[in-house]
Design a protein around this motif. Structure first.
Motif, mmCIF file in Angstrom:
data_model
loop_
_atom_site.group_PDB
_atom_site.id
_atom_site.type_symbol
_atom_site.label_atom_id
_atom_site.label_comp_id
_atom_site.label_asym_id
_atom_site.label_seq_id
_atom_site.Cartn_x
_atom_site.Cartn_y
_atom_site.Cartn_z
ATOM 1 N N ARG A 1 0.930 -1.272 0.012
ATOM 2 C CA ARG A 1 0.106 0.095 -0.040
ATOM 3 C C ARG A 1 1.019 1.178 0.013
ATOM 4 N NH1 ARG A 1 -2.140 1.645 6.006
ATOM 5 N NH2 ARG A 1 -0.079 1.484 7.016
ATOM 6 N N LEU A 2 0.298 2.324 -0.591
ATOM 7 C CA LEU A 2 0.927 3.757 -0.302
ATOM 8 C C LEU A 2 0.081 4.607 -0.346
ATOM 9 C CD1 LEU A 2 3.374 5.550 -1.030
ATOM 10 C CD2 LEU A 2 2.986 5.431 -3.603
ATOM 11 N N ARG A 3 0.296 5.539 0.668
ATOM 12 C CA ARG A 3 -0.763 6.377 0.997
ATOM 13 C C ARG A 3 -0.147 7.982 0.598
ATOM 14 N NH1 ARG A 3 -1.106 5.897 7.105
ATOM 15 N NH2 ARG A 3 1.062 5.526 6.752
ATOM 16 N N VAL A 4 -0.841 8.663 -0.129
ATOM 17 C CA VAL A 4 -0.092 9.884 -0.783
ATOM 18 C C VAL A 4 -1.105 10.934 -0.223
ATOM 19 C CG1 VAL A 4 0.617 10.978 -2.623
ATOM 20 C CG2 VAL A 4 0.981 8.425 -2.795
ATOM 21 N N ALA A 5 -0.499 12.019 0.058
ATOM 22 C CA ALA A 5 -1.108 13.224 0.401
ATOM 23 C C ALA A 5 -0.587 14.421 -0.667
ATOM 24 C CB ALA A 5 -1.021 13.929 1.572
ATOM 25 N N TYR B 1 -3.168 17.565 -11.447
ATOM 26 C CA TYR B 1 -2.644 17.791 -13.055
ATOM 27 C C TYR B 1 -1.351 16.958 -13.269
ATOM 28 C CZ TYR B 1 -6.230 21.507 -13.060
ATOM 29 O OH TYR B 1 -7.367 22.164 -13.160
ATOM 30 N N LEU B 2 -0.671 16.653 -12.066
ATOM 31 C CA LEU B 2 0.505 15.769 -12.162
ATOM 32 C C LEU B 2 0.628 14.310 -11.503
ATOM 33 C CD1 LEU B 2 3.089 18.770 -10.893
ATOM 34 C CD2 LEU B 2 2.304 17.903 -13.409
ATOM 35 N N LEU B 3 -0.090 14.189 -10.521
ATOM 36 C CA LEU B 3 -0.072 12.882 -10.152
ATOM 37 C C LEU B 3 -0.826 11.771 -10.778
ATOM 38 C CD1 LEU B 3 -0.749 13.190 -6.112
ATOM 39 C CD2 LEU B 3 1.184 11.622 -7.208
ATOM 40 N N PRO B 4 -1.864 12.063 -11.490
ATOM 41 C CA PRO B 4 -2.368 11.106 -12.430
ATOM 42 C C PRO B 4 -1.357 10.342 -13.320
ATOM 43 C CG PRO B 4 -3.950 12.645 -12.109
ATOM 44 C CD PRO B 4 -2.759 13.339 -11.698
ATOM 45 N N GLY B 5 -0.561 11.269 -13.997
ATOM 46 C CA GLY B 5 0.485 10.383 -14.593
ATOM 47 C C GLY B 5 1.473 9.742 -13.946
ATOM 48 N N TRP B 6 2.101 10.157 -12.952
ATOM 49 C CA TRP B 6 2.853 9.547 -12.029
ATOM 50 C C TRP B 6 2.254 8.229 -11.388
ATOM 51 C CZ3 TRP B 6 4.172 14.547 -8.775
ATOM 52 C CH2 TRP B 6 4.910 15.240 -9.352
ATOM 53 N N PRO C 1 11.635 8.213 2.090
ATOM 54 C CA PRO C 1 10.765 7.371 1.522
ATOM 55 C C PRO C 1 11.630 6.052 1.140
ATOM 56 C CG PRO C 1 10.709 9.747 0.734
ATOM 57 C CD PRO C 1 11.882 9.525 1.596
ATOM 58 N N SER C 2 10.896 5.090 1.325
ATOM 59 C CA SER C 2 11.260 3.630 0.925
ATOM 60 C C SER C 2 10.258 2.887 0.266
ATOM 61 C CB SER C 2 11.729 2.926 2.341
ATOM 62 O OG SER C 2 10.660 2.714 3.199
ATOM 63 N N GLY C 3 10.520 1.778 -0.141
ATOM 64 C CA GLY C 3 9.468 1.184 -1.055
ATOM 65 C C GLY C 3 8.571 1.836 -1.929
ATOM 66 N N PRO C 4 7.500 1.457 -2.023
ATOM 67 C CA PRO C 4 6.741 2.267 -3.043
ATOM 68 C C PRO C 4 6.709 3.542 -3.225
ATOM 69 C CG PRO C 4 5.128 1.221 -1.896
ATOM 70 C CD PRO C 4 6.447 0.631 -1.412
ATOM 71 N N ALA C 5 6.859 4.281 -1.898
ATOM 72 C CA ALA C 5 6.957 5.775 -1.856
ATOM 73 C C ALA C 5 8.568 6.347 -2.520
ATOM 74 C CB ALA C 5 7.181 6.060 -0.282
ATOM 75 N N ARG C 6 9.483 5.670 -2.332
ATOM 76 C CA ARG C 6 10.641 5.927 -2.969
ATOM 77 C C ARG C 6 10.524 5.837 -4.344
ATOM 78 N NH1 ARG C 6 16.751 3.151 -1.633
ATOM 79 N NH2 ARG C 6 17.731 4.549 -3.211
ATOM 80 N N GLU C 7 9.731 4.765 -4.900
ATOM 81 C CA GLU C 7 9.724 4.362 -6.370
ATOM 82 C C GLU C 7 8.754 5.482 -6.928
ATOM 83 O OE1 GLU C 7 9.180 0.787 -9.591
ATOM 84 O OE2 GLU C 7 9.408 0.417 -7.403
ATOM 85 N N LEU C 8 7.830 6.015 -6.330
ATOM 86 C CA LEU C 8 6.988 7.245 -6.985
ATOM 87 C C LEU C 8 7.863 8.479 -7.024
ATOM 88 C CD1 LEU C 8 4.474 8.222 -7.754
ATOM 89 C CD2 LEU C 8 3.756 8.529 -5.320
ATOM 90 N N LEU C 9 8.752 8.635 -5.827
ATOM 91 C CA LEU C 9 9.511 9.559 -5.842
ATOM 92 C C LEU C 9 10.379 9.850 -7.186
ATOM 93 C CD1 LEU C 9 10.699 12.534 -4.383
ATOM 94 C CD2 LEU C 9 11.879 10.915 -3.274
ATOM 95 N N SER C 10 10.845 8.538 -7.392
ATOM 96 C CA SER C 10 12.117 8.668 -8.484
ATOM 97 C C SER C 10 11.256 8.815 -10.033
ATOM 98 C CB SER C 10 12.507 7.257 -8.415
ATOM 99 O OG SER C 10 11.610 6.189 -8.996
ATOM 100 N N CYS D 1 6.246 16.721 -16.773
ATOM 101 C CA CYS D 1 5.021 16.983 -16.122
ATOM 102 C C CYS D 1 4.433 18.392 -16.697
ATOM 103 C CB CYS D 1 5.534 17.554 -14.608
ATOM 104 S SG CYS D 1 6.953 18.801 -14.491
ATOM 105 N N CYS D 2 4.945 18.852 -18.068
ATOM 106 C CA CYS D 2 4.641 19.850 -18.565
ATOM 107 C C CYS D 2 3.239 19.589 -19.297
ATOM 108 C CB CYS D 2 5.184 20.572 -19.746
ATOM 109 S SG CYS D 2 6.589 21.252 -19.042
ATOM 110 N N ARG D 3 2.070 20.507 -19.098
ATOM 111 C CA ARG D 3 0.953 20.381 -19.726
ATOM 112 C C ARG D 3 0.681 21.720 -20.643
ATOM 113 N NH1 ARG D 3 -3.553 17.229 -17.371
ATOM 114 N NH2 ARG D 3 -4.989 18.747 -18.465
#
Length: 321
Positions: free
Chosen positions: A105-109, A117-122, A292-301, A308-310
């Protein structure tokens, strides 16, 4: 009494690698067989067994040209070693289960602009890399994101603003430009000269609530020009602010990420402002000392490699600026 420090258990009990070797020698009946199983040389195996014998103060094997047989004490120590290794294997399995649970699981705020505008793609990219990780997203202003992280309700956060909120560490993942926008029928749409900061500060605007990253940047930029006038409207989402401006209710200052499509379709028009710089950093944040570690670290990468340009001049990774 003595002033000498006590000898700890770690100094009195052989390490796991030595116990593993001890069990292997007893099973094979030879140093050479145990050494081959564990991928070490026979002299290294013999040296390690002698070190364990010195540490325990007993002889563990009778050595002969035909092999190595456990002494009476060696048989007893080997039996104890098996129990310790079983406990170590249970410990390792439990730790792996905790890692699997964490990685499932990964909880993102995230602040509203980044969330919309950015998180959906990530998150789509993360889904490809980690299809078994369930992601929950909590959207709010930058202050709410900080509160959720500090309260243990999120593993990773994203905010926009002037600085890293107190109690958090962070890294810049991009930059964003704020623009003054109006509906085509607004009086400012036909201006031939740029707005001055004083004019902007004195004009009631449609704004996000206090605590939002957009509001923080605007407050700071206009502080020396008398500060912001009383808002015309104060709304809790970027989408609501944008809809009010499109309807002709009044001007606003919004992220170029949020209004790129409306500017391109001329449903909104940008009004130039002279003399102030309306830019802000976009940051990933986490509680101080908890990288961050695990999936949080991967999302950060992923935020560092996913464009991210729209809009034409919006958010861009720092190394592209």
């Amino acid at each position: 009494m003595t002033d000498e420090p006590p000898v700890t258990l770690a100094h009195r009990v052989p390490e796991l690698g030595a116990l593993e070797l001890l069990i292997a020698v007893a099973r094979h009946g030879s140093m050479g067989g145990a050494a081959r199983e564990l991928g070490i040389s026979q002299p290294a195996a013999s040296s390690r067994i002698r070190s364990v014998e010195r540490q325990l103060g007993v002889s563990l094997f009778d050595r002969s040209p035909s092999g190595s047989r456990p002494t009476e004490a060696g048989a007893l120590v080997t039996d104890w070693a098996r129990r310790i290794m079983e406990a170590a294997e249970a410990f390792d399995a439990g730790a792996q289960a905790l890692r699997d649970r964490r990685d499932s699981r990964l909880r993102v705020a995230a602040s509203m602009t980044i969330a919309e505008y950015l998180l959906p793609g990530w998150l789509i990219a993360l889904r490809t890399a980690r299809p078994d990780t369930a992601v929950s997203l909590l959207a709010g202003n930058s202050g709410a994101v900080a509160a959720r992280l500090l309260g243990g309700e999120a593993d990773l956060g994203f905010v926009e603003g002037l600085a890293v909120p107190a109690g958090l560490d962070g890294t810049v993942i991009g930059r964003d430009r704020l623009v003054v926008v109006v509906a085509p029928a607004h009086a400012w749409s036909g201006r031939r000269t740029a707005l001055t900061p004083t004019e902007l500060a004195a004009t009631p605007l449609i704004l996000r609530e206090e605590g939002s990253g957009t509001r923080q940047v605007l407050d700071a930029a206009l502080a020396s020009y008398g500060g912001l006038a009383e808002p015309l409207l104060e709304l809790s989402s970027t989408t609501a602010v944008k809809a009010a401006v499109v309807s002709g209710a009044g001007p606003s200052v919004l992220s170029e990420l949020a209004v790129g499509e409306e500017l391109a379709a001329r449903r909104l028009l940008e009004v130039e402002v002279a003399g102030i710089r309306l830019r802000r950093d976009l940051r990933a944040v986490w509680p101080t000392g908890h990288r961050p570690s695990g999936p949080a670290r991967e999302l950060l990468s992923l935020t560092r490699v996913t464009p991210c340009c729209r809009a034409t001049r919006c958010c861009s990774p720092p190394d592209c600026w």
